[in-house]
Design a protein around this motif. Sequence first.
Motif, PDB file in Angstrom:
ATOM      1  N   SER A 282       0.855  -1.188   0.000  1.00 35.06           N
ATOM      2  CA  SER A 282       0.000   0.000   0.000  1.00 35.06           C
ATOM      3  C   SER A 282       0.888   1.233   0.000  1.00 35.06           C
ATOM      4  CB  SER A 282      -0.890  -0.004   1.244  1.00 35.06           C
ATOM      5  OG  SER A 282      -1.472   1.266   1.415  1.00 35.06           O
ATOM      6  N   GLY A 283       0.546   2.194  -0.844  1.00 31.25           N
ATOM      7  CA  GLY A 283       1.402   3.378  -0.979  1.00 31.25           C
ATOM      8  C   GLY A 283       2.242   3.232  -2.238  1.00 31.25           C
ATOM      9  N   GLY A 284       3.397   2.587  -2.038  1.00 26.00           N
ATOM     10  CA  GLY A 284       4.204   2.200  -3.199  1.00 26.00           C
ATOM     11  C   GLY A 284       4.633   3.349  -4.100  1.00 26.00           C
ATOM     12  N   ALA A 285       4.978   4.497  -3.510  1.00 27.17           N
ATOM     13  CA  ALA A 285       5.362   5.653  -4.333  1.00 27.17           C
ATOM     14  C   ALA A 285       6.507   5.308  -5.280  1.00 27.17           C
ATOM     15  CB  ALA A 285       5.733   6.831  -3.445  1.00 27.17           C
ATOM     16  N   GLU A 286       7.437   4.489  -4.795  1.00 29.97           N
ATOM     17  CA  GLU A 286       8.576   4.119  -5.635  1.00 29.97           C
ATOM     18  C   GLU A 286       8.461   2.695  -6.160  1.00 29.97           C
ATOM     19  OE1 GLU A 286      11.900   7.145  -3.660  1.00 29.97           O
ATOM     20  OE2 GLU A 286      12.235   4.977  -3.533  1.00 29.97           O
ATOM     21  N   ALA A 287       7.248   2.176  -6.158  1.00 24.64           N
ATOM     22  CA  ALA A 287       7.050   0.786  -6.591  1.00 24.64           C
ATOM     23  C   ALA A 287       7.521   0.573  -8.027  1.00 24.64           C
ATOM     24  CB  ALA A 287       5.578   0.401  -6.443  1.00 24.64           C
ATOM     25  N   TRP A 288       7.356   1.619  -8.872  1.00 25.63           N
ATOM     26  CA  TRP A 288       7.778   1.475 -10.274  1.00 25.63           C
ATOM     27  C   TRP A 288       9.257   1.145 -10.387  1.00 25.63           C
ATOM     28  CZ3 TRP A 288      11.428   4.861 -12.294  1.00 25.63           C
ATOM     29  CH2 TRP A 288      11.697   6.019 -11.531  1.00 25.63           C
ATOM     30  N   MET A 289      10.046   1.512  -9.370  1.00 28.59           N
ATOM     31  CA  MET A 289      11.484   1.258  -9.433  1.00 28.59           C
ATOM     32  C   MET A 289      11.807  -0.208  -9.166  1.00 28.59           C
ATOM     33  SD  MET A 289      12.530   4.792  -7.482  1.00 28.59           S
ATOM     34  CE  MET A 289      14.269   4.450  -7.293  1.00 28.59           C
ATOM     35  N   VAL A 290      10.874  -0.924  -8.563  1.00 29.00           N
ATOM     36  CA  VAL A 290      11.085  -2.351  -8.284  1.00 29.00           C
ATOM     37  C   VAL A 290       9.938  -3.151  -8.903  1.00 29.00           C
ATOM     38  CG1 VAL A 290      12.497  -2.047  -6.232  1.00 29.00           C
ATOM     39  CG2 VAL A 290      10.025  -2.028  -5.991  1.00 29.00           C
ATOM     40  N   ALA A 291       9.421  -2.663 -10.022  1.00 27.54           N
ATOM     41  CA  ALA A 291       8.233  -3.256 -10.633  1.00 27.54           C
ATOM     42  C   ALA A 291       8.444  -4.719 -11.010  1.00 27.54           C
ATOM     43  CB  ALA A 291       7.827  -2.441 -11.865  1.00 27.54           C
ATOM     44  N   ALA A 292       9.631  -5.032 -11.539  1.00 30.72           N
ATOM     45  CA  ALA A 292       9.875  -6.412 -11.982  1.00 30.72           C
ATOM     46  C   ALA A 292       9.820  -7.379 -10.792  1.00 30.72           C
ATOM     47  CB  ALA A 292      11.222  -6.501 -12.689  1.00 30.72           C
ATOM     48  N   GLN A 293      10.396  -6.967  -9.680  1.00 30.31           N
ATOM     49  CA  GLN A 293      10.375  -7.834  -8.487  1.00 30.31           C
ATOM     50  C   GLN A 293       8.949  -8.035  -7.977  1.00 30.31           C
ATOM     51  OE1 GLN A 293      13.384  -6.686  -5.449  1.00 30.31           O
ATOM     52  NE2 GLN A 293      14.105  -5.285  -7.014  1.00 30.31           N
ATOM     53  N   LEU A 294       8.163  -6.954  -8.005  1.00 28.57           N
ATOM     54  CA  LEU A 294       6.770  -7.058  -7.559  1.00 28.57           C
ATOM     55  C   LEU A 294       5.983  -7.991  -8.481  1.00 28.57           C
ATOM     56  CD1 LEU A 294       6.244  -3.267  -6.738  1.00 28.57           C
ATOM     57  CD2 LEU A 294       6.001  -5.143  -5.078  1.00 28.57           C
ATOM     58  N   ALA A 295       6.222  -7.844  -9.777  1.00 30.44           N
ATOM     59  CA  ALA A 295       5.505  -8.698 -10.737  1.00 30.44           C
ATOM     60  C   ALA A 295       5.899 -10.162 -10.540  1.00 30.44           C
ATOM     61  CB  ALA A 295       5.802  -8.241 -12.162  1.00 30.44           C
ATOM     62  N   ASN A 296       7.193 -10.409 -10.374  1.00 28.79           N
ATOM     63  CA  ASN A 296       7.658 -11.787 -10.189  1.00 28.79           C
ATOM     64  C   ASN A 296       7.069 -12.430  -8.944  1.00 28.79           C
ATOM     65  OD1 ASN A 296       9.186 -11.725 -12.492  1.00 28.79           O
ATOM     66  ND2 ASN A 296      11.090 -11.140 -11.435  1.00 28.79           N
ATOM     67  N   ALA A 297       6.915 -11.618  -7.913  1.00 28.99           N
ATOM     68  CA  ALA A 297       6.402 -12.153  -6.644  1.00 28.99           C
ATOM     69  C   ALA A 297       4.864 -12.106  -6.595  1.00 28.99           C
ATOM     70  CB  ALA A 297       6.988 -11.363  -5.482  1.00 28.99           C
ATOM     71  N   HIS A 298       4.250 -11.635  -7.679  1.00 31.59           N
ATOM     72  CA  HIS A 298       2.781 -11.498  -7.739  1.00 31.59           C
ATOM     73  C   HIS A 298       2.241 -10.676  -6.578  1.00 31.59           C
ATOM     74  CE1 HIS A 298       2.773 -14.335 -11.023  1.00 31.59           C
ATOM     75  NE2 HIS A 298       3.491 -15.166 -10.296  1.00 31.59           N
ATOM     76  N   VAL A 299       2.938  -9.596  -6.291  1.00 35.07           N
ATOM     77  CA  VAL A 299       2.506  -8.710  -5.209  1.00 35.07           C
ATOM     78  C   VAL A 299       1.807  -7.487  -5.811  1.00 35.07           C
ATOM     79  CG1 VAL A 299       3.312  -7.151  -3.376  1.00 35.07           C
ATOM     80  CG2 VAL A 299       4.277  -9.461  -3.598  1.00 35.07           C
ATOM     81  N   PRO A 300       0.530  -7.312  -5.491  1.00 31.63           N
ATOM     82  CA  PRO A 300      -0.198  -6.152  -6.020  1.00 31.63           C
ATOM     83  C   PRO A 300       0.138  -4.870  -5.254  1.00 31.63           C
ATOM     84  CG  PRO A 300      -1.699  -7.690  -4.908  1.00 31.63           C
ATOM     85  CD  PRO A 300      -0.310  -8.167  -4.654  1.00 31.63           C
TER      86      PRO A 300
END
Lengths: 449, 477
Positions: A282-300
């Motif tokens: 939740s929040g994730g202001a800089e989530a775009w910087m670690v987008a690949a890791q989030l996608a790989n881990a299936h974390v919304p």
Amino acid sequence: MKYLVMLLALLCAACSPADRAGGQADTASSTVAADSTRATYAITGGTVYTLGAAGKIEHGTVLVKDGRIAAVGADVAIPADAERIDATGKMVTPGIFDPESQFGIVEVGAVKETRDAATTDSRFSAAFDVADAINPRSVLIPVNRIAGVTRAMVSPINGAGHIIAGRGAIIDLGTTEGFIHRDPAAMFAVLGESGAKQAGGSRAAALLALREALQDARDYADNASAYASNRRRSYALTRLDLEALRPVLDGKEPLVVQVNRASDIEAALRLAHDFKLKLIVSGGAEAWMVAAQLANAHVPVLLNPLEDLPAHFETLGSTLENAARLQKAGVLIAFATGDTHNARNVTQAAGNAVANGLPWLDALKALMLNPARIYGMDQDLGTLEPGKLADVVVWSADPLELSSFADQVFIAGRKMPMVSRQTMLRDRYMQAMRDQQALPPGYSVPSAQ
Amino acid sequence: MKLSHLRAATLATLLVVSLGVVAHAAAPPAEIPPDAFPSTYQPLPAQTTLIQHATIYTGTGTRIDDGAVLLRDGKIAAIGTQLDTPAGAIVIDAKGKYVTPGLIDVHSHLGVYPSPAVAITGNGNEMTNPNTSQVMAEHSVWPQDPGFNTARAGGVTTLEILPGSGNLIGGRGVVLKNVPATTVQAMKFPDAPYGLKMACGENPMRVYGARHQFPSTLMGDVAGYRQAFADAQAYDHEWQAWETKVKAKGRADAGAPPKRDLGKETLAAVLDGKILVQMHCYRADEMAAMLDVAQEFGFKITAFHHAVEAYKIPRLLAQTDTCAAVWADWWGFKMEAWDGIRANLAMVDAGGACALIHSDDENGIQRLNQEVTKARAAGLRAGLDISKEHAVMWMTLNPAKVLGLADRIGSLEPGKDADVVLWSSDPFSVYARTEKVFLDGAVVYDRADPARQSKSDFMLGSFVAPPAADAAGEGAR
């Protein structure tokens, strides 16, 4: 081609009665079938965005019966007893699902007697469950409901001294009876700057506190009987907290962690990996910087797409393109603006995400479908498909345009009165302005229907 | 000073005070500099520019289809449908695009509550006394606030930075041209009147009530304003008496001038009409009380800010020529905001009063056009007839009026400052984006040209990626 699938009786897979001790349970589905007050509605002629396999249907009909969607298509047989809603020239979509709100637990922000979102009582953290405090008659609900918001996660806010804020519940904004749809629906916690503040001044301490809580909960789950007979070491958390964390450890209940800085998101990902948690950022202001890791881990990610300033040192990477970049990387996103009084403004946030690169249909899904997927409720919600709960909104035009409005809202098949305290205030003072000879405004009571 | 709204009973006394102040204004004592912090603003280099084939919302309530506007020497040189292209002019074909005046925000805390919001950068509220009329917001403005840049990208060319609302009288606000600068003086709008921030209601009484200090109630609030202005009147009389002595006996024999009191000096200038009162006030009844206070002491409240209940008193606002600067839909965060409705702005406008949008927010300021769109849509839903070209005034000419600058900015009329926004599409669409922003004829923002997208010093080097990493800094603001 005829596209008609009648609702099969009790299609739902989650109709078990609520069992608070044994983890999450859906209660709305079971009450729907028994409710005979719900009429049959045929919403005809509109451009229907099903957000499902059927895609967009021009001049489509959405048939609503017994609280659920009975049929959707261009050529649907309309029962004689159905009330027809003409949506010609309008757009029809699922309802908006607010993935993080304080509906029913905060009324007037600065009036503490009306706030139930947080506790500073050191005895409770994970076991704190907002469901017991929710007021379904909150004035905020109609204000936002008539703007198309039909479901909401009601989430706790961490009180002073707490990393773990407690448990949230998903509610139906269209009823005062059986309004709790799922509880507990998720566990909420804070890391990053907020977490550090609660943990004595360091992010590392916040992570340590969360790890300790999870380890204790694991140990407790494995040795409950030993604990009960006083043959186990003492834990940092209370028995109720440890029990509340069990479904989180089992991966049955998601853990929503408020975290913004890229490195903090990475730390949360490591924690989730170590404990096999179902993590939601939740929040994730800089989530775009670690987008690949989030996608790989299936974390919304639940994000506010309007956030573009370095408001904090943990959000230096804020950008209006966050939503578009995450979506492109394959991360499941939903919009959380953090403002429950104006939860309705989430359409504006979505529109701006589109202006900054997010495809329009993906923005619609982020508003209506993705929250249901993120919380594992898409068997009941999120699309206009036969069998799903009938959360349906008829829009005057493009829902993301700020000149558009919700013309009619249905929640679980109930046709909502398109009135709120705000429309009543407006009408009272419009009348006073038009009719100078009238009695003082105090005598006029605009219709509630 | 406008006297139209004053009761006859107080008119006589008021004229005495007023005339006295005017005399003082005509010959300011040598001891008091006119502006101790003069503007050093210089327009950026500009070229003569012709924007043509655009849909133009002029800011005067009209729309020109297939319109053209010529920017020359920092001013609007001409506006119409067919304009000749001067030799050497840059020509922008804006077919399908829209043009508005530069947007104006009368209520911003950029620089005084900048990003990042850490304790030491929050300099907007001098909450050590309920009356801090001696402070000036410009001395708290951090010109490197990245929010100035994002506001500019949103089309904002002029903005007033105000102190916060923790005090009854918060201090002077300052009007800025939204250009990147290293000093606040280089942003100051030349010769713009100062504003005085005052605040009604919950905030001051919450701040001081919590300390068991005055004021802790609404009646304490009102007594606080009245005493402050009564003291300012007495201060003004002291100076007048001294000036009379100077005239009669000469400077050498007039004795020492009264000691300057910076706060009372500011309030005296308010009584004189030289500083414009910008008053944070939510409730209709509190606004009515303040209009009486203003009448009692003979000053004018230029605008009520926030004014969430302005829709309950449009006639009173119209009669007193008081503007309401509002949000589109903020409500419910405290008791005095409980009755906020989306039709507020439109209803005040329909009631014949001056209404406008304001942001009070570093995010909202980036999308004033969207806030206006919501306010207009709510008005239409209430049954009011509001054209887009009319609603554009809510973010251009009406705020210019509130700043006392309606003769210089706020509309696209020959001779006015060439503050212009070129939009990708109709600014009443959520998908519209600014393409170019002109300030005094210079391109201060260009979405297509990174060289015209100012970045704060603060943002430099935030994301210097090591060689092997991906391009992490790209696009971060």
